[in-house]
Design an enzyme around this catalytic site. Structure first.
Site, PDB file in Angstrom:
ATOM      1  N   LYS A 155      -1.023   4.893   4.664  1.00  0.00           N
ATOM      2  CA  LYS A 155      -1.992   3.983   5.287  1.00  0.00           C
ATOM      3  C   LYS A 155      -1.689   3.842   6.775  1.00  0.00           C
ATOM      4  O   LYS A 155      -0.536   3.663   7.171  1.00  0.00           O
ATOM      5  CB  LYS A 155      -1.951   2.620   4.594  1.00  0.00           C
ATOM      6  CG  LYS A 155      -3.026   1.664   5.077  1.00  0.00           C
ATOM      7  CD  LYS A 155      -3.116   0.451   4.164  1.00  0.00           C
ATOM      8  CE  LYS A 155      -4.166  -0.538   4.671  1.00  0.00           C
ATOM      9  NZ  LYS A 155      -5.506   0.068   4.760  1.00  0.00           N
ATOM     10  N   HIS A 169       0.825  -1.209   0.000  1.00  0.00           N
ATOM     11  CA  HIS A 169       0.000   0.000   0.000  1.00  0.00           C
ATOM     12  C   HIS A 169       0.860   1.260   0.000  1.00  0.00           C
ATOM     13  O   HIS A 169       2.062   1.212   0.246  1.00  0.00           O
ATOM     14  CB  HIS A 169      -0.916   0.033   1.228  1.00  0.00           C
ATOM     15  CG  HIS A 169      -2.095  -0.875   1.122  1.00  0.00           C
ATOM     16  ND1 HIS A 169      -2.021  -2.222   1.384  1.00  0.00           N
ATOM     17  CD2 HIS A 169      -3.385  -0.628   0.772  1.00  0.00           C
ATOM     18  CE1 HIS A 169      -3.218  -2.775   1.212  1.00  0.00           C
ATOM     19  NE2 HIS A 169      -4.065  -1.823   0.840  1.00  0.00           N
TER      20      HIS A 169
END
EC number: 1.17.1.8
Length: 245
Positions: A136, A132
């Protein structure tokens, strides 16, 4: 249907604002971000709220929504078993209110979790790698944790992953989620990606999903918005709405 968006100025939230505004059968009743009073939702006669906020605030949001009989479609991560239990306890007093919490709303990601569960019992080894963007907040991702739990459930009664590792640096073998190693990568330029790796004697299988843009979440979120009233109480995951077997 009157729909509000929480986290409206975030990257996913802004995408949801545009999607709701563009849908002929939906009306954007409110778009809220940090600091905005939740009472704007009731002022706008909001029926369903899409929540893509932050783990630190999502529970307060849900308590308000449930108290006011507003359905919630939640893509915010960081949910634990204790948090799910708390949501269910709030819903007891509001039996006609619906909350759907999903670790991922991309249809391909939901399918990849489903395929991983189907494949799990045919292989000796299984590991999950999620990748990601560096902003995040949680690791591993909710999608990766749920994938690992589904794999572990499907492998119940089978031997554990073979692994002769006797010495390693802390974290080198990933996080243990119900016996399945889960590895988290945070890298600039990524959006949301996951690989599930299976192995057995003589062959491997890789199931990979890539969200290249946050618009990949829109079809799943709007499906949940349109159908959430059909499922009073708490629903976890998008799978029940996709009729997967």
């Amino acid at each position: 249907m009157r729909v509000g968006v929480l986290g409206a100025k975030g990257k996913v939230g802004a995408t949801m604002v545009r999607a709701v505004a563009a849908a002929d059968d939906l009306t954007l009743s409110a778009e809220l971000d940090a600091g905005d009073p939740l009472s704007l939702l009731t002022d706008g006669n909001t029926e369903v709220v899409i929540d893509f906020t932050h783990p630190d605030v999502v529970m307060g949001n849900l308590e308000f929504l449930i108290d006011n009989g507003i359905h919630a479609v939640v893509g915010t991560t960081g949910f634990t078993a204790e948090r799910f239990q708390q949501v269910e306890s709030w819903l007891v007093a509001k039996p006609n209110t619906s909350v759907l919490i999903a670790p991922n709303f991309a249809i391909g990601a939901v399918l990849s979790m489903h395929f991983a569960k189907q494949a799990a019992r045919f292989f000796d080894s299984a590991e999950v790698i999620e990748l990601h963007h560096p902003h995040k907040a949680d690791a591993p991702s909710g999608t990766a944790a749920r994938t690992a739990k589904l794999i572990a459930e499907a492998r119940k009664g089978l031997p554990p992953n073979p692994d002769a590792t006797s010495t390693s640096l802390p974290g080198a073998r990933g996080a243990d989620v119900d016996g399945i190693p889960v590895h988290a990568v945070r890298l600039a330029g990524l959006v949301a990606h996951q690989e599930v790796l299976f192995g057995t004697e003589g062959e491997t299988l890789t199931i990979r999903h890539d969200s290249l843009d946050r618009t990949s979440f829109v079809p799943g979120v709007l499906l949940a918005v349109r159908r959430i009233a059909e499922r009073p109480g708490l629903t976890v995951g998008l799978e029940p709405l996709l009729d997967l077997h």
